[in-house]
Design a protein around this motif. Structure first.
Motif, mmCIF file in Angstrom:
data_model
loop_
_atom_site.group_PDB
_atom_site.id
_atom_site.type_symbol
_atom_site.label_atom_id
_atom_site.label_comp_id
_atom_site.label_asym_id
_atom_site.label_seq_id
_atom_site.Cartn_x
_atom_site.Cartn_y
_atom_site.Cartn_z
ATOM 1 N N GLY A 221 0.814 -1.212 0.000
ATOM 2 C CA GLY A 221 0.000 0.000 0.000
ATOM 3 C C GLY A 221 0.846 1.260 0.000
ATOM 4 N N ALA A 222 1.914 1.285 0.824
ATOM 5 C CA ALA A 222 2.787 2.458 0.870
ATOM 6 C C ALA A 222 3.551 2.634 -0.439
ATOM 7 N N ALA A 223 3.942 1.528 -1.077
ATOM 8 C CA ALA A 223 4.659 1.624 -2.353
ATOM 9 C C ALA A 223 3.758 2.200 -3.441
ATOM 10 N N VAL A 224 2.515 1.733 -3.507
ATOM 11 C CA VAL A 224 1.568 2.283 -4.493
ATOM 12 C C VAL A 224 1.312 3.759 -4.203
ATOM 13 N N GLY A 225 1.139 4.097 -2.921
ATOM 14 C CA GLY A 225 0.942 5.498 -2.561
ATOM 15 C C GLY A 225 2.122 6.368 -2.931
ATOM 16 N N THR A 226 3.338 5.833 -2.780
ATOM 17 C CA THR A 226 4.532 6.582 -3.163
ATOM 18 C C THR A 226 4.571 6.820 -4.665
#
Length: 441
Positions: A221-226
């Motif tokens: 989730g954090a990678a997609v958000g980044t």
């Protein structure tokens, strides 16, 4: 008449000049010694930086590599249809997924039938992950026909067992200083001797989002958000930054107003990043009412943050293009705009890309402004658009670093490694683009 020749005067001895003699050689040796010292200082500085980098990478690898592996235990799980599907509809949508943890608990009780008593059973079920039911749910989603059968499943252990077997916790410590007691250690040793424990690749780390349990927490989730946030940042900062640089350098008149603008751009490059977070909170969230924790808002804030850097670097790149390029284009009949867009900009593109790389590298590691706009929310799902709630890698690292569980310590180091890999990949792509647009004259 005989002339009487005057006696020739003896030639005066030639004295040593400023550039010869012992004094000059002494000055020359002093300059050479200063040059050698300067080289030594440079070598020492580079060596110190390399040593610090090696120490940093060694520390991260030592603490983070183990996060890519997870300890699992093999249990004989009875997938009781009465527990999974109490309504008896046979539809996965009607399953009681909250009761699936009971299946893992019953399986661990079956593994040690001799264990009785409430406290002993509490310690026993503490060996298996408290979110093992989530993994059972994923298995059943892949193959619903397993309902009603008894199957051998590899389920994640609790964080304490995982850390003991990976060496994160010293088992020789006194019982009061360990997360698992001596009785649990004996059960772990028995299961390990029977081949019911193994270490497997922790795919959950790359496929799941945040969780309160380290064995279920991941970076997806954090990678997609980044990625979404950096996309918005690039779309905002690069066109606006280059356009502003072209106008200020090539078209704007030189007067007090443009001088004031240039001074403010230089000052904005040194403003603390949290100020941009306050700006985003006041303008984008409170005034325009944009959603909190959204990559759109994060990208806009970071775009404003890196905009001065891109403007300054782009102006320097434009200024480095020889004036003869402009004069030749104008002499051939090109307009001023054509000379800039067709000749000056392509030649300045490597410098512009360098400034973009520096700005984006700055943005991808920022945390403070994103905390101000609420991107530290507990988000368990990957965002599907720039308006969904999300987190980013630096903020995720910040959140995990503040958690007390030992499992999150290694997850923090592993997440930093992923962030470094993300940054290197992004910079590599930008360098490739810079080389692609590079032209020589």
């Amino acid at each position: 008449m005989t002339e009487i020749a005057e006696p020739m005067q003896a030639a005066a001895p030639v004295s040593a000049s400023f550039h010869t003699g012992d004094a000059a050689m002494k000055r020359l040796r002093s300059r050479y010694a200063a040059e050698r010292r300067f080289k030594i200082y440079g070598i020492l500085a580079i060596s110190f930086a390399c040593i610090m980098l090696v120490i940093l990478l060694f520390t991260l690898l030592k603490g983070g590599v183990s996060a890519f592996w997870q300890t699992e235990m093999r249990l004989e799980v009875t997938l009781d249809a009465a527990i999974i599907d109490p309504q008896g509809t046979g539809k996965p949508a009607d399953w009681d997924r909250g009761a699936l943890q009971t299946l893992a608990t019953n399986a661990i009780y079956k593994e040690f039938p001799e264990v009785e008593g409430r406290l002993e059973k509490r310690d026993l079920r503490g060996l298996v992950s408290p979110v093992a039911g989530v993994f059972i749910s994923k298995i059943l989603d892949k193959d619903p026909s397993l309902v009603g059968q008894t199957v051998q499943l590899w389920l994640p252990t609790s964080d304490g067992v995982n850390q003991i077997l990976k060496g994160g916790i010293d088992r020789t410590l006194p019982e009061a200083q360990r997360t698992i007691n001596d009785r649990q250690l004996a059960w772990v040793d028995k299961m390990q001797a029977n081949g019911h424990l193994k270490t497997a690749f922790n795919s959950t780390f790359f496929t799941s989002s945040d969780s309160n349990y380290p064995e279920l927490a991941g970076l997806f989730g954090a990678a997609v958000g980044t990625l979404l946030t950096m996309m918005i940042t690039l779309l905002v900062s690069l066109p606006v930054g280059v356009a502003a640089a072209v106008y200020l350098e090539e078209f704007a008149p030189k007067n007090k107003l443009t001088d004031l603008i240039e001074v403010n751009i230089n000052n904005l490059a040194a403003v603390p990043s949290i100020v941009f977070g306050l700006l985003g909170l006041a303008v984008f969230l409170n005034f325009f009412g944009m959603p909190r924790s959204a990559p759109l808002v994060g990208g806009l804030v970071l775009g404003l943050l890196v905009l001065p850097t891109i403007i300054i670097a782009s102006r320097a790149a434009l200024k480095a293009v020889p004036p003869s390029i402009r004069e030749a284009a104008l002499g051939m009949g090109a307009s001023r705009l054509q000379a800039i867009t067709h000749h000056v900009l392509p030649l300045a593109m490597p410098g512009i890309m360098t400034g973009t790389i520096i700005g984006m590298a700055h943005a991808v590691g920022e945390t403070a402004p994103l905390l101000m706009i609420g991107m530290n929310a507990f988000v368990t799902q990957a965002p599907t658009s720039v308006l969904d709630s999300s987190s980013v890698l630096p903020v995720q690292i910040f959140i995990w670093a503040d958690k007390p569980e030992r499992g999150f310590v290694e997850l923090t180091s592993a997440a930093i490694l992923v962030l470094l890999a993300f940054l290197i990949t992004m910079n590599g792509a930008a360098i490739w683009l810079r080389k692609k647009f590079e032209r020589r004259w």
